[in-house]
Design a protein around this motif. Structure first.
Motif, mmCIF file in Angstrom:
data_model
loop_
_atom_site.group_PDB
_atom_site.id
_atom_site.type_symbol
_atom_site.label_atom_id
_atom_site.label_comp_id
_atom_site.label_asym_id
_atom_site.label_seq_id
_atom_site.Cartn_x
_atom_site.Cartn_y
_atom_site.Cartn_z
ATOM 1 N N TYR A 152 7.276 0.450 5.052
ATOM 2 C CA TYR A 152 6.114 0.167 4.359
ATOM 3 C C TYR A 152 4.836 -0.509 5.120
ATOM 4 C CZ TYR A 152 7.426 -4.903 6.042
ATOM 5 O OH TYR A 152 7.557 -5.946 6.566
ATOM 6 N N GLU A 153 4.027 -0.562 4.313
ATOM 7 C CA GLU A 153 2.403 -0.868 4.654
ATOM 8 C C GLU A 153 1.894 -1.803 3.689
ATOM 9 O OE1 GLU A 153 -1.641 1.114 6.154
ATOM 10 O OE2 GLU A 153 0.064 2.391 5.969
ATOM 11 N N VAL A 156 0.780 -1.176 0.084
ATOM 12 C CA VAL A 156 0.069 0.165 0.005
ATOM 13 C C VAL A 156 0.643 1.486 0.007
ATOM 14 C CG1 VAL A 156 -1.756 1.327 1.385
ATOM 15 C CG2 VAL A 156 -1.869 -1.110 1.212
ATOM 16 N N LYS A 157 1.848 1.236 0.620
ATOM 17 C CA LYS A 157 2.766 2.410 1.029
ATOM 18 C C LYS A 157 4.122 1.786 1.139
ATOM 19 C CE LYS A 157 2.848 5.472 4.390
ATOM 20 N NZ LYS A 157 2.197 6.542 5.524
ATOM 21 N N GLU A 158 5.042 2.627 0.561
ATOM 22 C CA GLU A 158 6.825 2.163 0.883
ATOM 23 C C GLU A 158 7.485 3.503 0.760
ATOM 24 O OE1 GLU A 158 9.822 -0.705 -1.026
ATOM 25 O OE2 GLU A 158 8.208 0.191 -2.480
ATOM 26 N N THR A 159 8.374 3.438 1.894
ATOM 27 C CA THR A 159 9.412 4.449 1.536
ATOM 28 C C THR A 159 10.747 3.452 1.512
ATOM 29 O OG1 THR A 159 8.388 5.751 3.333
ATOM 30 C CG2 THR A 159 10.616 6.139 3.002
ATOM 31 N N SER A 206 -1.656 -4.220 2.567
ATOM 32 C CA SER A 206 -3.121 -4.103 2.558
ATOM 33 C C SER A 206 -3.673 -4.955 3.635
ATOM 34 C CB SER A 206 -3.512 -4.496 0.969
ATOM 35 O OG SER A 206 -3.110 -5.786 0.884
ATOM 36 N N GLN A 226 8.307 0.211 9.987
ATOM 37 C CA GLN A 226 9.176 1.235 9.813
ATOM 38 C C GLN A 226 10.377 1.123 10.612
ATOM 39 O OE1 GLN A 226 9.815 4.333 11.615
ATOM 40 N NE2 GLN A 226 9.133 3.376 13.564
#
Length: 107
Positions: free
Chosen positions: A45-46, A28-31, A48, A54
């Protein structure tokens, strides 16, 4: 005869197709870990399904005999049977790994 062969080919293709999984986990989300450097790093990261992580790290006492890396972060996971979300915050340093969470007994 051609109809039977075409029908068999169609069935074979249908059976060979991967099953569709509605519960497939996606990012869903990533740095990304592209900011790694001499002083430390960060990433996150996240997913679904509720899982997330983190972390950041920094070098302390750089260039000295007692140089060390201090890592701080948290991760979240979901217990599949109860669907309960758990979060663990942690620090890892020269004194070891120190996790904290509401579900972790404290000493």
């Amino acid at each position: 005869m051609r109809t039977i062969i075409a029908l068999c080919a169609l069935v074979a293709v249908a059976l060979a197709a991967p099953a569709h999984d509605d519960n497939q986990t996606v990012l869903v989300k990533e740095t990304p870990l592209n900011n790694i450097g001499i002083e430390g790093y960060q990433y996150a990261y996240e997913l679904s399904d509720g899982h997330a992580h983190q972390e950041s790290a920094e070098v302390t006492n750089a260039g000295q005999e007692n140089q060390s890396l201090i890592v701080r972060g948290s991760f979240t996971y979901v217990e599949p049977e109860t669907n309960v979300r758990y979060t663990v915050n942690y620090v890892a340093d020269q004194n070891g790994f120190h996790p904290e969470g509401n579900h972790i007994p404290s000493i």
